[in-house]
Design a protein around this motif. Sequence first.
Motif, mmCIF file in Angstrom:
data_model
loop_
_atom_site.group_PDB
_atom_site.id
_atom_site.type_symbol
_atom_site.label_atom_id
_atom_site.label_comp_id
_atom_site.label_asym_id
_atom_site.label_seq_id
_atom_site.Cartn_x
_atom_site.Cartn_y
_atom_site.Cartn_z
ATOM 1 N N ALA A 92 0.829 -1.207 0.000
ATOM 2 C CA ALA A 92 0.000 0.000 0.000
ATOM 3 C C ALA A 92 0.864 1.256 0.000
ATOM 4 O O ALA A 92 0.584 2.223 -0.726
ATOM 5 C CB ALA A 92 -0.929 -0.007 1.222
ATOM 6 N N THR A 93 1.939 1.242 0.804
ATOM 7 C CA THR A 93 2.849 2.395 0.832
ATOM 8 C C THR A 93 3.528 2.581 -0.519
ATOM 9 O O THR A 93 3.669 3.717 -0.997
ATOM 10 C CB THR A 93 3.906 2.201 1.925
ATOM 11 O OG1 THR A 93 3.259 2.059 3.187
ATOM 12 C CG2 THR A 93 4.858 3.389 1.973
ATOM 13 N N ALA A 94 3.972 1.470 -1.142
ATOM 14 C CA ALA A 94 4.617 1.552 -2.455
ATOM 15 C C ALA A 94 3.678 2.160 -3.484
ATOM 16 O O ALA A 94 4.097 2.967 -4.329
ATOM 17 C CB ALA A 94 5.070 0.166 -2.897
ATOM 18 N N ALA A 95 2.397 1.783 -3.421
ATOM 19 C CA ALA A 95 1.422 2.325 -4.371
ATOM 20 C C ALA A 95 1.232 3.828 -4.150
ATOM 21 O O ALA A 95 1.140 4.607 -5.114
ATOM 22 C CB ALA A 95 0.092 1.588 -4.222
ATOM 23 N N GLN A 96 1.180 4.259 -2.890
ATOM 24 C CA GLN A 96 1.004 5.684 -2.597
ATOM 25 C C GLN A 96 2.208 6.500 -3.055
ATOM 26 O O GLN A 96 2.050 7.588 -3.627
ATOM 27 C CB GLN A 96 0.771 5.873 -1.096
ATOM 28 C CG GLN A 96 -0.540 5.298 -0.599
ATOM 29 C CD GLN A 96 -0.661 5.348 0.909
ATOM 30 O OE1 GLN A 96 0.264 5.781 1.597
ATOM 31 N NE2 GLN A 96 -1.794 4.909 1.442
ATOM 32 N N VAL A 97 3.405 5.968 -2.789
ATOM 33 C CA VAL A 97 4.610 6.684 -3.207
ATOM 34 C C VAL A 97 4.676 6.758 -4.732
ATOM 35 O O VAL A 97 4.990 7.818 -5.302
ATOM 36 C CB VAL A 97 5.869 5.990 -2.645
ATOM 37 C CG1 VAL A 97 7.133 6.612 -3.240
ATOM 38 C CG2 VAL A 97 5.898 6.087 -1.131
ATOM 39 N N PHE B 216 6.034 13.817 3.443
ATOM 40 C CA PHE B 216 5.612 12.483 3.838
ATOM 41 C C PHE B 216 6.803 11.538 3.962
ATOM 42 O O PHE B 216 7.599 11.404 3.023
ATOM 43 C CB PHE B 216 4.617 11.928 2.807
ATOM 44 C CG PHE B 216 3.417 12.796 2.617
ATOM 45 C CD1 PHE B 216 2.379 12.783 3.550
ATOM 46 C CD2 PHE B 216 3.330 13.672 1.534
ATOM 47 C CE1 PHE B 216 1.259 13.583 3.384
ATOM 48 C CE2 PHE B 216 2.213 14.475 1.369
ATOM 49 C CZ PHE B 216 1.194 14.448 2.296
ATOM 50 N N PRO B 217 6.950 10.865 5.109
ATOM 51 C CA PRO B 217 8.013 9.874 5.255
ATOM 52 C C PRO B 217 7.709 8.627 4.416
ATOM 53 O O PRO B 217 6.578 8.109 4.457
ATOM 54 C CB PRO B 217 7.996 9.562 6.760
ATOM 55 C CG PRO B 217 6.612 9.882 7.208
ATOM 56 C CD PRO B 217 6.146 11.026 6.338
ATOM 57 N N ILE B 218 8.681 8.151 3.670
ATOM 58 C CA ILE B 218 8.450 7.017 2.789
ATOM 59 C C ILE B 218 9.383 5.844 3.060
ATOM 60 O O ILE B 218 9.159 4.729 2.575
ATOM 61 C CB ILE B 218 8.571 7.407 1.308
ATOM 62 C CG1 ILE B 218 9.987 7.920 1.007
ATOM 63 C CG2 ILE B 218 7.526 8.450 0.939
ATOM 64 C CD1 ILE B 218 10.249 8.142 -0.475
#
Length: 335
Positions: free
Chosen positions: A292-297, A327-329
Amino acid sequence: MASSSRAGTSGVTRKLVRLAVAVVLVAVLYTGGWFYAASWLKDTLDRQLAASAQSLHSASCRNLSVRGFPFRIGLFCDAVDIDDRPTGLSATFGALRSAAQVYRPGHAVIELDGPAQVRVTPDLVFDADWDLLRASGTAWTNGLDRASVAYDGLKGRLNVPSEAVSLGLTAAHGEKHIRQSGDALDVAASFDALSLDLGDRVLPPLNVSADMTIADAATWISAEGPPAGAPLGANVELRRLSLDLGDGKVATLSGPLKVGDDGYLSGTLDLDIAGITVWRDRISEAFPEIAATAAQVAQAVEGLSKGGDRAVVKLNVQDGTVYLGLFPIAFIPPI
């Protein structure tokens, strides 16, 4: 006429005889000098290695011999062992072969056989083997000026049971290079077809390369040696860190970084990424827990690229935390 001819022939013969004697004399002196130097070198190393066994920093070279006559001189041993008691580090390697030209003793070439094992207390163990490992270096009385290591067919595994870590790696080919550049230290490394085995998953191979300069670090490889705590406090210019999936899908990072006194990195990096959707899918497949984080980034980067599949974005690193905008990634563990 005959007398004059015989006198001329006799003179030429004497010159040839003198030349032959001189050549033989030089050869004898050179041979004696080479074997004297080889004997002195072996005796000196034997004494130093024997003395190190009683110290906190010890090394051994089993069945040490000096070979290479007539034009080279080098050390050979069946196995190499290192034990650094203060740090709790020990290591074993296979056979070692080295050679330096007699006329250029400051430049040496070394071949080292596997398998190898590196152990650090309390329970870190790294096992490795390779098809070929070759190193070369140039050094003088003030220490090392430059050095390179190249290897083929690397296979290794890092185990740290106390941290539940088991990491395997393979690489078809790899290289490392360091050199003094004024007061700075240049460092470069590359891995071809690097693949990581995380235990429950194996990451697909990719090519990795890095090129950087560490300010005021030339003395780290000199006779002076690195300061206590290095690389803490170092300023690094990352010229290029490249991750290549093939087919033009490349992500590169560049920019200045500082290693804090606590080991965390801080700085500003430029990310140039091609194949945004491919990188998103690869990361999601390898680490489904952060899909999910990868998709947002990826969505944010695509927005900055105006809908394209390639973008150049600015990343800020503060005490190990990587920010894209506000945003922290990602998080980089301390060195």
